[in-house]
Enzyme design. Structure first.
Site, PDB file in Angstrom:
ATOM      1  N   ASP A  54       0.854  -1.187   0.000  1.00  0.00           N
ATOM      2  CA  ASP A  54       0.000   0.000   0.000  1.00  0.00           C
ATOM      3  C   ASP A  54       0.897   1.248   0.000  1.00  0.00           C
ATOM      4  OD1 ASP A  54      -2.386   1.654   0.516  1.00  0.00           O
ATOM      5  OD2 ASP A  54      -1.521   1.883   2.512  1.00  0.00           O
ATOM      6  N   ASP A 248      -1.498  -0.375   6.121  1.00  0.00           N
ATOM      7  CA  ASP A 248      -1.654   0.237   7.447  1.00  0.00           C
ATOM      8  C   ASP A 248      -3.079   0.648   7.771  1.00  0.00           C
ATOM      9  OD1 ASP A 248      -1.823   2.569   5.743  1.00  0.00           O
ATOM     10  OD2 ASP A 248      -1.485   3.743   7.555  1.00  0.00           O
ATOM     11  N   ASP A 252      -6.922  -1.521   3.729  1.00  0.00           N
ATOM     12  CA  ASP A 252      -5.983  -2.603   3.433  1.00  0.00           C
ATOM     13  C   ASP A 252      -6.354  -3.911   4.102  1.00  0.00           C
ATOM     14  OD1 ASP A 252      -4.369  -0.654   2.133  1.00  0.00           O
ATOM     15  OD2 ASP A 252      -3.562  -0.068   4.077  1.00  0.00           O
TER      16      ASP A 252
END
Length: 353
Positions: A54, A248, A252
């Site tokens: 990410d 995080d 996600d």
């Protein structure tokens, strides 16, 4: 009788070979700021050949700064900022924090939002007075024309938010985030460890993704929704690859759960991401990522060595006992030696740097 004693010892030693090594590595990792939720994740991590990452809060610091506020349709900068900060007043998204921060700098009074709601990957909506405010990505425009100013903002790698009031576009806010300083070296370490495919997955625009991806020398995909990230994880899994996902945020969590191994940025990540992940970084240091890969590979190397040495020892011992060369009382005496060897070999994992 001696052969039977050694056969039992052999099975016990083999059963101990893996868990002892795993426990040693999990303990050593904890001291270095890595929380590993089970030995099986070390085994999977040692086989991993795909790493999906990410962007916001993972590769970047997750503390974007507002760089541009562009009023449209007769609005002024402070009015747009006040509406945006009010609508985002209770949002925990990093961009919401950035908008509120600049509103505080300008000493703007915020209004309590009503009917606040969020659509993952698109944006938020809230009532501010009699205005229905919507803030989000280009998807939130629902086909409306994109202003000309947006192109240059995207080319600079900035994240662009569109502010609408009662379905009318009234302004644009652009923000930029900072790459974590240790990321380039960590990515290179991962490549040196043999991770064959590293890819950035982000909901940001193409220019932002390409700017970051090319800087790091990794593949990238842009303008993704959470379900797109899950689809990409599944694509790699269907191709027979072992996938690791690092993230995080709330967006996600589904992809972290879908991957064979999910790694969460624990110090700054969301609680749901931590729960979905199998490994958590307990401090914001990307060097821990190649470190946990290295720990996993060293662990499995020690496990294999334990199994090989134990098997050799016991094959020789059982053969000697079966031939009558090794008497029962001596077999009983030496049966614990493989266990001591496993403990000694596994203890090396406690000293990993």
């Amino acid at each position: 009788a001696a052969a039977a004693v050694l056969a039992v010892a052999c099975s016990c030693s083999i059963a101990l070979a893996t868990p002892i090594s795993m426990m040693a590595s999990i303990g050593a990792a904890a001291k270095r700021g890595l929380m590993i939720k089970g030995g099986k994740y070390l085994e999977l991590l040692a086989k991993a050949d795909v790493l999906l990452i990410d962007k916001t809060g993972t590769l970047t610091l997750g503390k974007p700064q507002i760089t541009d506020i562009i009023p449209l349709n007769g609005q002024n900068e402070n009015d747009i900022l006040q509406l945006a900060a009010s609508a985002e007043r209770y949002s925990e998204h990093p961009l919401a924090h950035a908008i509120r921060a600049i509103a505080r700098e300008k000493r703007l009074d915020l209004i309590d939002p009503e009917h606040f709601r969020t659509t993952t990957g698109i944006g938020i909506k809230a009532m501010i007075g009699k205005k229905d405010i919507q803030i989000g990505s280009e998807r939130s425009l629902n086909g409306k024309a994109v202003p000309n100013q947006v192109k240059s903002l995207k080319e600079k790698g900035k994240t662009v938010l569109y502010i609408q009031a009662n379905s009318k576009l009234i302004g644009i806010i652009a923000a930029a985030d900072t790459l974590r300083p240790e990321v380039p070296a960590a990515i290179q370490n991962l490549k040196d460890l043999g991770v064959s495919h590293i890819e950035l997955l982000t909901g940001d625009n193409f220019h932002t993704a390409s700017s970051l991806g090319e800087k790091l020398g990794i593949a990238y995909r842009s303008e993704l929704l959470p379900e797109d990230k899950i689809r990409i994880v599944k694509e790699h899994q269907e191709a027979g690859r072992v996938v690791v996902m690092i993230g995080d945020g709330i967006n996600d969590a589904p992809a972290l759960a879908q991957a064979e191994v999910g790694i969460a940025m624990g110090a700054s990540g969301s609680e749901i991401a931590l729960q979905a992940a199998d490994i958590a970084l307990l401090r914001d240091d990307w060097i821990l990522v190649p470190k946990v890969f290295s720990i996993a590979r060293k662990t499995m190397s020690v496990v294999r060595m334990n199994l090989i040495l134990t098997a050799i020892y016991n094959v020789v011992g059982i053969s000697l006992a079966a031939l009558g060369i090794l008497p029962p009382f001596l077999a009983a005496t030496v049966q614990s030696l493989p266990d001591l060897g496993i403990l000694g070999n596994s203890s090396r994992l406690l000293k990993q740097k």
